[in-house]
Write a protein that holds these residues in place. Structure first.
Motif, PDB file in Angstrom:
ATOM      1  N   GLN A   1      -1.722   5.657   1.676  1.00 31.08           N
ATOM      2  CA  GLN A   1      -1.728   6.004   0.437  1.00 31.08           C
ATOM      3  C   GLN A   1      -2.717   7.129   0.390  1.00 31.08           C
ATOM      4  OE1 GLN A   1       0.542   4.999  -1.726  1.00 31.08           O
ATOM      5  NE2 GLN A   1       1.680   4.260  -0.046  1.00 31.08           N
TER       6      GLN A   1
ATOM      7  N   LEU B   1      -1.425  10.363   0.943  1.00 31.02           N
ATOM      8  CA  LEU B   1      -0.590  10.666   0.035  1.00 31.02           C
ATOM      9  C   LEU B   1      -1.189  11.404  -1.279  1.00 31.02           C
ATOM     10  CD1 LEU B   1       2.535  11.002  -0.978  1.00 31.02           C
ATOM     11  CD2 LEU B   1       2.344   8.484  -1.638  1.00 31.02           C
TER      12      LEU B   1
ATOM     13  N   HIS C   1       2.566  14.468  -7.274  1.00 31.60           N
ATOM     14  CA  HIS C   1       2.784  12.789  -6.831  1.00 31.60           C
ATOM     15  C   HIS C   1       4.068  12.828  -6.124  1.00 31.60           C
ATOM     16  CE1 HIS C   1       2.602   8.696  -6.145  1.00 31.60           C
ATOM     17  NE2 HIS C   1       1.540   8.708  -5.931  1.00 31.60           N
TER      18      HIS C   1
ATOM     19  N   ARG D   1       5.124  12.177  -2.341  1.00 33.81           N
ATOM     20  CA  ARG D   1       5.872  11.016  -1.837  1.00 33.81           C
ATOM     21  C   ARG D   1       7.295  11.471  -1.188  1.00 33.81           C
ATOM     22  NH1 ARG D   1      10.056   7.914  -3.113  1.00 33.81           N
ATOM     23  NH2 ARG D   1      10.779   9.491  -4.509  1.00 33.81           N
TER      24      ARG D   1
END
Length: 243
Positions: A105, A108, A126, A130
């Motif tokens: 995470q 990311l 984002h 993702r």
């Protein structure tokens, strides 16, 4: 046959990569600079020996020794250099892989922030990050490209670099030696052939730089000629005192 809808335009074809020059140092750099180094170093070495007023057999022996020693040295140095560079890159890629496994995470968010810094809206950045992170192998490749500036699938080969350097150094070093092997008894044929070779090597270097071919050729001609001139003078100065 089904016709495409009127408002459905064919997607533009993305040009294939490969139209840029090789700047990663795979085989082209060691090949070009190996040949140039072989020519300059052996030409200067042989010229210095000729300045010392030795026989042709000594000049030939010197040229052959310079060719063999220089080619082996260049290959070993190139192999060690490229292998060390590759090992460092592989270590960085492995560190990135571990970080992706440990903190996906966070990685990311880091990738999304990178796109934001380039002008992409945060929500879209984002989402792009993702989707790109769905495949672990692709994720590692993207992070390596974006954060480290490297392509994991395009790392230079130490064997290719060493082989290119060895062969091209030997070819370059053979050029000033060739007239003597064919029976020349003076430096003049080797001098003419070497100067032509220096200009051509410099012109070839222009293929991997932004310089004009004639500028690179003349520059290499002047530098190689100066090196030979220095060693010739040294041979004249100290040749008679070494016996």
């Amino acid at each position: 046959m089904v016709e495409p809808a009127a408002d459905e335009q064919p997607r533009p074809r993305i040009p294939a990569e490969g139209h840029h020059r090789d700047v990663n140092g795979g085989w082209l750099r060691p090949a070009v600079f190996g040949a140039m180094d072989g020519l300059v170093s052996n030409f200067a070495l042989m010229t210095g020996v000729v300045g010392g007023n030795v026989g042709n057999s000594a000049v030939i022996l010197t040229g052959l020794a310079g060719l063999a020693a220089g080619a082996c040295s260049m290959a070993a140095g190139e192999y060690t250099s490229v292998a060390s560079q590759r090992e460092l890159v592989e270590a960085e890629i492995e560190a990135e892989r571990l970080e992706l496994n440990r903190n996906p995470q966070g990685e990311l968010a880091e990738l999304a922030q990178l796109y934001v810094s380039r002008g992409v809206e945060p929500a879209l950045a984002h989402e792009v990050a993702r989707q790109l992170s769905a495949d672990p192998d692709q994720t590692l490749e993207i992070h390596a490209r974006e954060e480290l500036g490297i392509d994991p699938h395009d790392l230079p080969s130490p064997l290719v670099a060493a082989s290119s350097s060895f062969l091209c150094f030997a070819l370059g070093a053979l050029l000033p030696l060739l007239p003597y092997l064919l029976g020349a008894t003076s430096l003049l044929p080797a001098l003419v052939l070497s100067l032509i070779g220096l200009f051509l090597c410099g012109a070839v270097v222009a293929r991997v730089t932004a310089r004009a071919w004639w500028f690179s050729g003349l520059r290499q001609l002047v530098l190689g000629g100066a090196a030979a001139g220095v060693t010739y003078l040294l041979g004249l100065l100290i040749g008679g005192h070494v016996g």
